[in-house]
Design a protein around this motif. Structure first.
Motif, PDB file in Angstrom:
ATOM      1  N   LEU A  37     -33.677  37.433  97.455  1.00 37.97           N
ATOM      2  CA  LEU A  37     -33.794  38.609  96.593  1.00 37.97           C
ATOM      3  C   LEU A  37     -34.299  39.771  97.449  1.00 37.97           C
ATOM      4  CD1 LEU A  37     -33.599  39.644  93.656  1.00 37.97           C
ATOM      5  CD2 LEU A  37     -36.007  39.043  93.386  1.00 37.97           C
ATOM      6  N   HIS A 169     -22.148  47.182  95.504  1.00 40.75           N
ATOM      7  CA  HIS A 169     -22.919  47.491  94.290  1.00 40.75           C
ATOM      8  C   HIS A 169     -21.903  47.703  93.172  1.00 40.75           C
ATOM      9  CE1 HIS A 169     -25.573  49.390  91.414  1.00 40.75           C
ATOM     10  NE2 HIS A 169     -24.903  50.520  91.480  1.00 40.75           N
ATOM     11  N   GLY A 213     -25.255  43.210  94.043  1.00 41.92           N
ATOM     12  CA  GLY A 213     -26.423  43.626  93.308  1.00 41.92           C
ATOM     13  C   GLY A 213     -26.341  44.850  92.455  1.00 41.92           C
ATOM     14  N   SER A 214     -26.569  44.607  91.180  1.00 42.84           N
ATOM     15  CA  SER A 214     -26.905  45.653  90.220  1.00 42.84           C
ATOM     16  C   SER A 214     -27.658  44.885  89.138  1.00 42.84           C
ATOM     17  CB  SER A 214     -25.649  46.310  89.644  1.00 42.84           C
ATOM     18  OG  SER A 214     -25.033  45.466  88.675  1.00 42.84           O
ATOM     19  N   THR A 215     -28.428  45.574  88.337  1.00 43.50           N
ATOM     20  CA  THR A 215     -29.198  44.855  87.314  1.00 43.50           C
ATOM     21  C   THR A 215     -28.297  44.171  86.281  1.00 43.50           C
ATOM     22  OG1 THR A 215     -31.199  46.113  87.674  1.00 43.50           O
ATOM     23  CG2 THR A 215     -30.905  45.206  85.451  1.00 43.50           C
ATOM     24  N   ALA A 218     -26.505  41.122  88.243  1.00 49.45           N
ATOM     25  CA  ALA A 218     -27.267  40.266  89.163  1.00 49.45           C
ATOM     26  C   ALA A 218     -27.246  38.800  88.746  1.00 49.45           C
ATOM     27  CB  ALA A 218     -28.708  40.762  89.247  1.00 49.45           C
ATOM     28  N   MET A 222     -25.112  36.527  91.476  1.00 44.50           N
ATOM     29  CA  MET A 222     -25.886  35.761  92.470  1.00 44.50           C
ATOM     30  C   MET A 222     -25.576  34.267  92.441  1.00 44.50           C
ATOM     31  SD  MET A 222     -29.813  35.446  91.058  1.00 44.50           S
ATOM     32  CE  MET A 222     -30.325  37.120  90.944  1.00 44.50           C
ATOM     33  N   CYS A 230     -29.177  39.168  96.731  1.00 46.40           N
ATOM     34  CA  CYS A 230     -28.970  40.017  95.563  1.00 46.40           C
ATOM     35  C   CYS A 230     -29.964  41.184  95.585  1.00 46.40           C
ATOM     36  CB  CYS A 230     -29.130  39.182  94.299  1.00 46.40           C
ATOM     37  SG  CYS A 230     -28.521  40.016  92.840  1.00 46.40           S
ATOM     38  N   ARG A 231     -29.488  42.387  95.178  1.00 51.90           N
ATOM     39  CA  ARG A 231     -30.302  43.595  95.311  1.00 51.90           C
ATOM     40  C   ARG A 231     -30.434  44.370  93.997  1.00 51.90           C
ATOM     41  NH1 ARG A 231     -26.060  44.620  97.912  1.00 51.90           N
ATOM     42  NH2 ARG A 231     -25.966  46.630  96.870  1.00 51.90           N
ATOM     43  N   PRO A 232     -30.883  43.771  92.925  1.00 47.17           N
ATOM     44  CA  PRO A 232     -31.069  44.562  91.704  1.00 47.17           C
ATOM     45  C   PRO A 232     -32.262  45.504  91.868  1.00 47.17           C
ATOM     46  CG  PRO A 232     -32.013  42.402  91.407  1.00 47.17           C
ATOM     47  CD  PRO A 232     -31.377  42.401  92.775  1.00 47.17           C
TER      48      PRO A 232
END
Ligand SMILES: Cc1ncc(COP(=O)(O)O)c(C=O)c1O
Length: 363
Positions: A37, A169, A213-215, A218, A222, A230-232
């Motif tokens: 994360l 993204h 990654g997005s909210t 995610a 993932m 993952c990059r939320p």
């Protein structure tokens, strides 16, 4: 302990219990999926929240700007990915200084852009870790999957550059209004990235990081086999847009703005002391629908000017001058960038303040 009604308005409130719950949940999801994360710090720009994310298990942080990375690095953060196509020798020199102190990677999406950074690193006898941005459907920046091998090869050959991964993204998920639509975007995001990484490896490139990654996406992206990171970002706070597209419930929103009714000039109109200086003008996603939800009321903020938030008062509701309300913003990340400090609350109890250390760092 002061009460939230003693806070001078307008002010950004962060409910620490909700914040911590959001941080823990996402960390647990990443652990269960077996991916690293690397939350995007653009949402909060707060050292304290970054530290909580690392304590919960995050590998490092993502940031959008070189200057944001400088603020976090100066505060002791040691592993940062600047998830933006950084271009220019001026930025290259600052990135070189950062790379001497921390583990750093940077986004690129063109040979020309990567060269501007690579030249600075090569002159210093160093190599900068970069990840190639892939356009998985947002159509903002990034190379299309079918162009990835050609661009990646050319970037990997540049002096001063080490291509270590790919990232994307799936921001187009914010245009979806139902969970199945978001799930389809998430699956596509994960699968596209794994296929691109495989194609690059097949072409002889060593691709370690496959980052999504997005909210909204995610949770599902993932879990696609082959995704490594993952990059939320927004998940720490959530906002009215996340509630609208079904990512979370109102109870999962940690950020609200407390505002005072400063005028009630007509039965159907009231005005709050929070305008675009406080809430930003960002529209509600996936469809425009006012400028923020007033908690426990059905009346909405219909329009904003800089200092005024105009409420269209629904029949049966009324707003008294001097009364305080809490507003759920359309988009939490931009609100962070507008405020020097956020006020920490648990329910109605005020527990302190944090300085938004990286606000306004746009370069
Ligand atoms: C490149 C990149 N990665 C990750 C994120 C985090 O996405 P979200 O805010 O939906 O969590 C963003 C947000 O804009 C982004 O631009």
């Amino acid at each position: 302990m002061p009460n939230v009604n003693d806070v001078s308005t307008p002010a950004v409130l962060i409910d620490v219990d909700v914040l911590d719950r959001n941080i823990t949940r996402m960390a647990e999801r990443a652990r269960a999926a077996g991916v690293a994360l690397r939350p995007h710090g653009k949402t909060h720009k707060l050292l304290e929240v970054g530290r909580r994310q690392l304590a919960a298990g995050a590998r490092g942080l993502s940031l959008a700007k070189t200057s944001e990375a400088e603020v976090f690095a100066a505060a002791g953060f040691e592993d940062i990915f600047v998830a933006f196509p950084v271009v220019g020798a001026d930025k290259g020199r600052r990135l070189l200084a950062l790379a001497e102190r921390i583990r750093l990677a940077v986004g690129v999406d063109s040979v020309d852009g990567a060269r501007t950074l690579g030249d600075v690193f090569a002159a210093a006898g160093r190599r900068l870790d970069v990840r190639l941005k892939i356009d998985s459907g947002l159509h903002r920046v990034g190379v299309l999957p079918e162009q990835a091998v050609g661009v990646a090869r050319a970037i990997a050959e540049l002096p001063g550059i080490a291509l270590t991964g790919v990232f994307t993204h799936a921001g187009h998920a914010y245009g979806e209004s139902e969970p199945p639509g978001v799930a389809a975007v998430a699956q596509h995001e994960g699968r596209t990235m794994v296929a691109v990484a495989d194609a690059l490896r097949h072409a002889g490139l060593e691709i370690r990081d496959v980052s999504v990654g997005s909210t909204p996406t995610a949770r599902q992206a993932m879990t696609v086999a082959g995704v490594t990171e993952c990059r939320p970002g927004n998940y720490v706070y959530h906002d009215a847009s996340q509630v609208s597209i079904g990512t979370c419930a109102i109870e999962d929103c940690a950020m609200t703005v407390i505002a005072t009714v400063v005028s009630a000039p007509a039965a159907d109109r009231a005005v709050l002391d929070c305008g675009s200086k406080t809430l930003s003008s960002d529209a509600l996603r996936p469809r425009p629908g006012g400028h923020g939800w007033i908690l426990q009321r059905s009346s909405r903020l219909e329009s904003l000017s800089e200092e005024h938030g105009v409420v269209r008062v629904q029949p049966g509701e009324s707003f008294r001058v001097g009364e305080r309300v809490r507003v759920l913003p359309n988009h939490a990340c931009v609100v962070s960038n507008l405020h020097d400090r956020v006020v920490l609350v648990r329910g109605d109890r005020v527990e302190g303040e944090w300085t938004v250390a990286a606000r306004g760092r746009v370069r």
